[in-house]
Design a protein around this motif. Structure first.
Motif, mmCIF file in Angstrom:
data_model
loop_
_atom_site.group_PDB
_atom_site.id
_atom_site.type_symbol
_atom_site.label_atom_id
_atom_site.label_comp_id
_atom_site.label_asym_id
_atom_site.label_seq_id
_atom_site.Cartn_x
_atom_site.Cartn_y
_atom_site.Cartn_z
ATOM 1 N N ILE A 178 -47.472 -21.847 -79.058
ATOM 2 C CA ILE A 178 -46.605 -21.806 -77.877
ATOM 3 C C ILE A 178 -45.686 -23.017 -77.852
ATOM 4 N N LEU A 179 -46.225 -24.181 -78.172
ATOM 5 C CA LEU A 179 -45.423 -25.398 -78.208
ATOM 6 C C LEU A 179 -44.307 -25.282 -79.234
ATOM 7 N N LEU A 180 -44.612 -24.802 -80.422
ATOM 8 C CA LEU A 180 -43.591 -24.636 -81.463
ATOM 9 C C LEU A 180 -42.533 -23.621 -81.042
ATOM 10 N N LEU A 181 -42.944 -22.571 -80.396
ATOM 11 C CA LEU A 181 -42.010 -21.560 -79.915
ATOM 12 C C LEU A 181 -41.065 -22.154 -78.873
ATOM 13 N N LEU A 182 -41.602 -22.916 -77.944
ATOM 14 C CA LEU A 182 -40.775 -23.545 -76.917
ATOM 15 C C LEU A 182 -39.782 -24.523 -77.527
ATOM 16 N N LEU A 183 -40.222 -25.299 -78.497
ATOM 17 C CA LEU A 183 -39.330 -26.242 -79.163
ATOM 18 C C LEU A 183 -38.195 -25.527 -79.877
ATOM 19 N N SER A 184 -38.490 -24.416 -80.515
ATOM 20 C CA SER A 184 -37.440 -23.684 -81.219
ATOM 21 C C SER A 184 -36.430 -23.108 -80.235
ATOM 22 N N PHE A 185 -36.886 -22.658 -79.070
ATOM 23 C CA PHE A 185 -35.957 -22.143 -78.068
ATOM 24 C C PHE A 185 -35.077 -23.252 -77.510
ATOM 25 N N SER A 186 -35.626 -24.442 -77.320
ATOM 26 C CA SER A 186 -34.825 -25.530 -76.778
ATOM 27 C C SER A 186 -33.727 -25.924 -77.758
ATOM 28 N N CYS A 187 -33.998 -25.888 -79.051
ATOM 29 C CA CYS A 187 -32.975 -26.195 -80.049
ATOM 30 C C CYS A 187 -31.895 -25.131 -80.072
ATOM 31 N N VAL A 188 -32.278 -23.881 -79.970
ATOM 32 C CA VAL A 188 -31.310 -22.791 -79.971
ATOM 33 C C VAL A 188 -30.405 -22.881 -78.758
ATOM 34 N N SER A 189 -30.983 -23.127 -77.574
ATOM 35 C CA SER A 189 -30.153 -23.186 -76.384
ATOM 36 C C SER A 189 -29.205 -24.370 -76.461
ATOM 37 N N GLN A 190 -29.617 -25.476 -77.068
ATOM 38 C CA GLN A 190 -28.746 -26.635 -77.236
ATOM 39 C C GLN A 190 -27.546 -26.242 -78.098
ATOM 40 N N GLU A 191 -27.792 -25.530 -79.192
ATOM 41 C CA GLU A 191 -26.708 -25.129 -80.073
ATOM 42 C C GLU A 191 -25.801 -24.102 -79.426
ATOM 43 N N GLU A 192 -26.354 -23.203 -78.653
ATOM 44 C CA GLU A 192 -25.538 -22.192 -78.005
ATOM 45 C C GLU A 192 -24.547 -22.812 -77.037
ATOM 46 N N LYS A 193 -24.894 -23.938 -76.484
ATOM 47 C CA LYS A 193 -24.030 -24.603 -75.523
ATOM 48 C C LYS A 193 -22.894 -25.363 -76.191
ATOM 49 N N GLY A 194 -22.950 -25.544 -77.484
ATOM 50 C CA GLY A 194 -21.902 -26.272 -78.179
ATOM 51 C C GLY A 194 -22.127 -27.766 -78.224
ATOM 52 N N ILE A 195 -23.316 -28.220 -77.830
ATOM 53 C CA ILE A 195 -23.674 -29.631 -77.920
ATOM 54 C C ILE A 195 -24.738 -29.761 -78.998
ATOM 55 N N TYR A 196 -24.437 -30.564 -79.995
ATOM 56 C CA TYR A 196 -25.335 -30.719 -81.127
ATOM 57 C C TYR A 196 -25.817 -32.170 -81.205
ATOM 58 N N ILE A 197 -27.083 -32.351 -81.406
ATOM 59 C CA ILE A 197 -27.669 -33.675 -81.549
ATOM 60 C C ILE A 197 -27.581 -34.079 -83.020
ATOM 61 N N ILE A 198 -27.042 -35.266 -83.276
ATOM 62 C CA ILE A 198 -26.953 -35.759 -84.649
ATOM 63 C C ILE A 198 -27.670 -37.101 -84.759
ATOM 64 N N ASP A 199 -28.022 -37.454 -85.986
ATOM 65 C CA ASP A 199 -28.727 -38.705 -86.229
ATOM 66 C C ASP A 199 -27.823 -39.677 -86.989
ATOM 67 N N VAL A 200 -28.368 -40.842 -87.287
ATOM 68 C CA VAL A 200 -27.583 -41.884 -87.934
ATOM 69 C C VAL A 200 -27.063 -41.445 -89.305
ATOM 70 N N GLN A 201 -27.824 -40.678 -90.041
ATOM 71 C CA GLN A 201 -27.366 -40.217 -91.359
ATOM 72 C C GLN A 201 -26.153 -39.302 -91.221
ATOM 73 N N SER A 202 -26.154 -38.441 -90.215
ATOM 74 C CA SER A 202 -24.997 -37.569 -89.967
ATOM 75 C C SER A 202 -23.767 -38.387 -89.614
ATOM 76 N N VAL A 203 -23.958 -39.438 -88.839
ATOM 77 C CA VAL A 203 -22.832 -40.310 -88.489
ATOM 78 C C VAL A 203 -22.250 -40.915 -89.759
ATOM 79 N N LYS A 204 -23.109 -41.391 -90.633
ATOM 80 C CA LYS A 204 -22.643 -42.014 -91.875
ATOM 81 C C LYS A 204 -21.875 -41.040 -92.760
#
Length: 122
Positions: free
Chosen positions: A7-33
Protein backbone atom coordinates in the motif's frame (compact mmCIF):
# COMPACT_ATOMS: atom_id res chain seq x y z
CA UNK A 1 3.36 -6.46 6.82
CA UNK A 2 3.49 -7.20 3.08
CA UNK A 3 0.13 -5.51 2.55
CA UNK A 4 1.29 -2.40 4.40
CA UNK A 5 4.43 -2.21 2.28
CA UNK A 6 2.45 -2.74 -0.93
CA UNK A 7 0.00 0.00 0.00
CA UNK A 8 2.84 2.38 0.85
CA UNK A 9 4.56 1.72 -2.49
CA UNK A 10 1.28 2.21 -4.34
CA UNK A 11 0.66 5.54 -2.61
CA UNK A 12 4.17 6.73 -3.40
CA UNK A 13 3.77 5.88 -7.06
CA UNK A 14 0.49 7.82 -7.22
CA UNK A 15 2.06 10.87 -5.60
CA UNK A 16 4.82 10.89 -8.24
CA UNK A 17 2.32 10.55 -11.07
CA UNK A 18 0.14 13.38 -9.79
CA UNK A 19 3.24 15.59 -9.44
CA UNK A 20 4.13 14.95 -13.08
CA UNK A 21 0.59 15.46 -14.30
CA UNK A 22 0.64 18.93 -12.81
CA UNK A 23 3.70 19.93 -14.81
CA UNK A 24 5.93 20.34 -11.75
CA UNK A 25 8.92 18.04 -11.73
CA UNK A 26 11.32 17.51 -8.85
CA UNK A 27 14.98 17.45 -9.89
CA UNK A 28 18.18 16.75 -8.00
CA UNK A 29 21.67 18.21 -8.06
CA UNK A 30 22.83 15.88 -10.84
CA UNK A 31 19.98 17.06 -13.09
CA UNK A 32 20.96 20.66 -12.40
CA UNK A 33 24.54 19.90 -13.43
CA UNK A 34 23.56 18.15 -16.66
CA UNK A 35 20.39 20.00 -17.71
CA UNK A 36 21.01 23.58 -16.58
CA UNK A 37 24.67 24.51 -16.21
CA UNK A 38 26.05 25.98 -19.42
CA UNK A 39 22.65 25.98 -21.10
CA UNK A 40 20.26 28.80 -21.98
CA UNK A 41 17.47 28.16 -19.47
CA UNK A 42 15.16 30.16 -17.23
CA UNK A 43 16.72 29.61 -13.81
CA UNK A 44 15.15 31.45 -10.87
CA UNK A 45 16.52 31.74 -7.34
CA UNK A 46 13.53 32.58 -5.13
CA UNK A 47 15.55 33.38 -2.00
CA UNK A 48 16.03 36.87 -0.57
CA UNK A 49 18.41 39.29 -2.28
CA UNK A 50 20.77 39.00 0.69
CA UNK A 51 20.89 35.19 0.36
CA UNK A 52 21.35 35.47 -3.40
CA UNK A 53 24.24 37.92 -3.00
CA UNK A 54 26.04 35.50 -0.66
CA UNK A 55 26.05 32.88 -3.42
CA UNK A 56 23.88 31.49 -6.20
CA UNK A 57 23.95 29.10 -9.13
CA UNK A 58 25.55 30.70 -12.20
CA UNK A 59 23.12 32.54 -14.50
CA UNK A 60 20.24 32.40 -12.00
CA UNK A 61 18.07 35.46 -11.70
CA UNK A 62 16.78 36.45 -8.29
CA UNK A 63 13.05 36.92 -7.73
CA UNK A 64 12.22 36.79 -4.02
CA UNK A 65 9.09 34.72 -3.32
CA UNK A 66 8.60 36.52 0.03
CA UNK A 67 7.26 39.56 -1.87
CA UNK A 68 4.41 37.81 -3.66
CA UNK A 69 3.24 40.89 -5.59
CA UNK A 70 6.70 41.68 -6.96
CA UNK A 71 7.38 37.99 -7.55
CA UNK A 72 4.19 37.65 -9.59
CA UNK A 73 5.01 40.73 -11.67
CA UNK A 74 8.63 39.70 -12.34
CA UNK A 75 8.01 36.01 -13.02
CA UNK A 76 5.44 36.88 -15.68
CA UNK A 77 8.21 38.52 -17.71
CA UNK A 78 9.57 35.03 -18.41
CA UNK A 79 8.44 32.85 -21.31
CA UNK A 80 5.56 30.68 -20.07
CA UNK A 81 6.04 28.16 -22.88
CA UNK A 82 9.66 27.35 -21.93
CA UNK A 83 10.71 25.31 -18.89
CA UNK A 84 11.41 27.23 -15.70
CA UNK A 85 13.88 25.95 -13.12
CA UNK A 86 13.25 27.08 -9.54
CA UNK A 87 15.37 26.77 -6.42
CA UNK A 88 15.68 28.24 -2.93
CA UNK A 89 17.79 27.28 0.09
CA UNK A 90 16.32 23.85 0.81
CA UNK A 91 13.13 23.38 -1.20
CA UNK A 92 10.28 24.89 0.82
CA UNK A 93 10.09 28.26 -0.94
CA UNK A 94 10.77 26.77 -4.36
CA UNK A 95 7.87 24.37 -3.86
CA UNK A 96 5.57 27.29 -3.02
CA UNK A 97 6.92 29.29 -5.98
CA UNK A 98 6.42 26.34 -8.34
CA UNK A 99 2.75 26.10 -7.43
CA UNK A 100 2.28 29.84 -7.84
CA UNK A 101 3.89 30.05 -11.26
CA UNK A 102 1.87 27.08 -12.39
CA UNK A 103 -1.27 29.01 -11.44
CA UNK A 104 0.09 31.87 -13.56
CA UNK A 105 0.12 29.64 -16.65
CA UNK A 106 3.63 28.22 -16.81
CA UNK A 107 3.49 24.71 -18.22
CA UNK A 108 6.80 23.05 -17.32
CA UNK A 109 8.40 23.74 -13.95
CA UNK A 110 11.45 22.04 -12.46
CA UNK A 111 11.84 22.36 -8.69
CA UNK A 112 15.39 21.70 -7.49
CA UNK A 113 14.97 19.76 -4.27
CA UNK A 114 17.66 20.56 -1.74
CA UNK A 115 18.37 23.89 -3.44
CA UNK A 116 21.33 26.05 -2.54
CA UNK A 117 22.17 24.01 0.56
CA UNK A 118 22.84 20.93 -1.60
CA UNK A 119 24.39 22.85 -4.49
CA UNK A 120 26.89 24.70 -2.28
CA UNK A 121 28.10 21.39 -0.80
CA UNK A 122 28.97 19.96 -4.23
Amino acid sequence: MRNTLSILLLLLSFSCVSQEEKGIYIIDVQSVKTDIIGKDVQLVDVRSEEEYNKGHIDDAININIADKERFTAEIQKLDKTKPVYIYCHSGVRSHRASKLIQELGFTTIYDFTGGWSVWSQN
